[in-house]
Scaffold this active site. Structure first.
Site: not given
Ligand code: NOJ
Length: 695
Positions: A247
């Protein structure tokens, strides 16, 4: 490949968005030229991605194409309902069709991979990310996972119409303590395995290309560096050989988590755990080469990750044609124009009619004036809810607009605040549009109170005080604890955030053009103090009612939710009868057929969803009071009947024994069928499962 080139393949960067869409400038194209970037996200538009792809292919030494990722959480250019809402349709075919359409728009827009489906089983509405999830139930989440992965990926992710899916966030993120985003997680191994893991296993079985570990920890080890969960469980035991991508910044966050001293250390921990791609952590880029030089990371480990990334690019067809999803597929505009009907159908199937006293709804096509008021009445942009990155919000339909289209024969009034008094006093019906705004749910939107603000409360009190029939349409990304609305409003619709066609779909529901069929994918609490609340609780040794004092209860609130999992009303009535089983005795390993007759006993055509639950009342471990094992929807004309059947395979009866082994414990099982998780509304029969005799 040089080590630097290998590390570049493991590095994913964002293209920051300019105000009007994806901007090119902030993405460092020189970094791409230097081979420091393997994939890019937050960039869409085939011309934009093609421009960057050309740099990768033509100006880097190896010419390896990038892949492009994006959060397509509930549609890309055409928005479908937010997942918590779409789950309320209880319709895997619909879930798959919306993912197919989303994949078509996304792939026509130059994007190869989506960071979806989000599969966090969510039981705490304080956590704003419940909106992205399919709700509180693991079995429902499993069906959602399969449908979404199949829909996004199709038969072959090399297809220019398909995108690779990412199952996220692996796992247990929804159990963040006290519902606070990014906080630590307290989960028993049993709950982790029984509730949080199964949707991911289903995603794997459906062939999901990528997995994103959660920001959070499991048993004190952040998932992004958790070798036991990513390595031993996901890779070894489940055999996942796709890409694990971190993430946003999560590898670097191993430092503040307190399990790595610096970025080099963080890179070492994450790569050992099995994370192939570093999204915006700058840890692999700045730390991996040194980690290899210092002998902390073997080159074989780096190679394994690089091979996985290259294999994904190959599977996506990018090594054959790096521009595969950039033009060949037709324009996204042409595809999006075909998505509106599906968006409307998905939206009206996802709305849930929570209450409806004395037939307040549906609204008749003729009659006196209807007053439509409240901050969300004409809020077309808000209909998107969170995660609507590529959407032109101006294309969304508000409820005010939808009602005008749907009720040409009625006078609709949209009073300004100072006109409320006069307008409401002589309204035949008042429709109040209340709730959260889009930005109040989603990532980083935890709340301690799930109530409405004072202004909305005042407006409601005023409207209720007029004594006119009062309909509340409640927009939200999670259940809101507003018992004062449920007590006084004549009808309430949970409208969630239904996407591009929200207003038309809600007008269909309010006017009866669509007989509401949505069912809550999550228990709706009365009060924040009841959270976490979910139907699949384990029995207590002192259940409610055994003793006026010493039983499991609150002294200031009922135990049960405002609305139970599966609750949802219709404008017609249904009756179930004759619940029957194909056998009264089963041997371990055999399947069971469950059937029931369903009749539309009301005066309108409508669709009814029935659910099958099991309970193992006596086992070596205490099993939940109800466990969902099937659902089905049936459309019936008034007076018509149909028999509804399910086949429960042997796995339906399995549970984890004390040693966490999947097993079927012989003995009596109870089978329940009905419209929701309220035992009072369920029919019940028992079946006995016998040990398999070996001859
Ligand atoms: C943070 C989020 O937790 C995740 O779900 C997402 O895919 C990423 N950012 C990318 O935007």
């Amino acid at each position: 490949m040089t080590l630097a080139e290998k590390v570049g393949q493991l590095n994913m960067v964002t293209a920051h968005m300019a105000d009007t869409g994806p901007g090119m400038a902030p993405l460092d194209l020189d970094a791409v030229r230097r081979g420091e970037v393997g994939s890019v996200f937050n960039l869409w538009g085939a011309e934009n991605t093609a421009r960057v792809q050309r740099v990768a292919v033509e100006e880097t030494r190896l010419g390896i194409p990038l892949f492009f990722g994006f959060d397509v959480v509930h549609g890309h250019r055409t928005l479908f309902p937010v997942p918590i809402a779409e789950a309320c349709a209880f319709d895997p075919d619909l879930w798959q069709r919306t993912a197919v359409h989303a994949a078509r728009e996304t792939s026509a827009d130059g994007v190869d991979l989506t960071f979806a489906p989000m599969l966090d089983v969510s039981r705490d509405p304080r956590w704003g990310r419940m909106v992205e999830s399919p709700g509180e139930d693991a079995w429902l989440g499993m069906r959602f996972a399969e449908a979404k992965v199949r829909g996004f990926q199709g038969d072959d992710i090399a297809s220019p119409h398909a995108v690779a899916a990412t199952a996220k966030h692996f796992a247990g993120y929804a159990a963040s303590i006290a519902g606070r985003d990014y906080a630590t997680v307290e989960l028993s191994e049993r709950t982790f395995r029984e509730i949080h893991l199964p949707p991911f296993q289903s995603a794997l079985a459906a062939g999901v290309a990528a997995i994103m570990p959660a920001f959070t920890d499991y048993s004190a080890v952040p998932l992004t560096g958790n070798a036991a969960i990513l390595g031993d469980l996901l890779r070894q035991s489940w055999g996942f050989d796709g890409v694990i991508l971190s993430d946003y910044g999560a590898i670097a966050e191993l430092v503040p988590h307190g399990v790595a001293a610096d970025l080099q250390d963080a890179a070492t921990v994450a790569l050992h755990a099995g994370v192939d791609i570093d999204m915006m952590g700058n840890a692999y880029l700045s730390g991996l080469e040194a980690a290899v030089e210092h002998g902390k990371v073997s080159i074989d480990l780096v190679d394994t990750a690089v091979v996985r990334v290259l294999r994904l690019k190959h599977a996506l067809g990018l090594l054959d044609d790096p521009f595969r999803r950039m033009g060949e597929n037709g324009t996204w505009e042409a595809i999006a124009s075909k998505g509106r009907d599906l968006a409307r159908d998905a939206a009206r199937r996802s709305a849930v009619l929570l209450t409806n006293r004395s037939g307040t709804l549906p609204l008749a096509s003729s009659g006196g004036p209807i007053v439509v008021a409240g901050p969300l009445a004409n809020a077309w942009r808000e209909m998107a809810g969170p995660w609507a990155g590529a959407v032109d919000l101006e294309q969304n339909v508000s409820l005010a607009f939808g009602l005008e289209q749907a009720l040409p024969g009625r006078e609709l009034r949209f009073p300004s605040e100072d006109e409320h008094g006069a307008a409401m006093a002589d309204a035949e019906t008042i429709v109040l549009c209340l709730g959260e705004t889009a930005e109040m749910s989603g990532e980083a939107t935890s709340r301690t109170k799930l109530d409405l603000d004072e202004d909305q409360r005042r407006l409601f009190d005023f409207a209720a005080g007029t004594g006119r029939p009062l309909v509340v349409v409640l927009f939200c990304g999670r259940p809101l604890t507003v018992p004062w609305i449920f007590e006084r409003a004549d009808a309430v619709v949970a409208a969630w955030f239904l996407g591009s066609e929200a207003g038309n779909a809600l007008a269909d529901v309010l006017t009866g053009a669509w007989n509401p069929s949505g069912r809550l994918s999550v228990s709706w609490p009365r009060d924040v103090g009841q959270i976490p609340i979910f139907y699949g609780q384990r029995p207590s040794g002192r259940p409610l009612g055994v003793d006026p004092k010493y039983s499991s209860r609150y002294i200031d609130s009922p135990n049960d939710p405002q609305f139970v999992f599966g609750h949802g009303l219709s404008y017609t009535a249904f009756e179930m009868s004759d619940l029957r089983l194909s056998a009264t005795n089963l041997k371990v390993g055999e399947s069971l057929e469950v059937s029931v007759d369903l009749r539309n006993s009301g005066d309108r055509a409508g669709e009814q969803t029935l659910m099958v639950f099991l309970r193992d009342p006596v086992a070596s471990v205490s099993r939940p009071l109800l466990e969902l094992r099937g659902f089905a929807s049936v459309f019936l004309e008034p007076g018509d009947s149909e028999s509804v059947s399910w086949t429960l395979g042997p796995e339906a009866f399995e549970g984890l024994d004390a040693g966490m082994r999947r097993t079927i414990e012989p003995g009596v099982f109870e089978v329940f069928v009905g419209p929701c998780a309220d035992v009072e509304q369920l029919l019940k029969v028992s079946i006995s499962i016998e040990e398999k005799t070996i001859n």
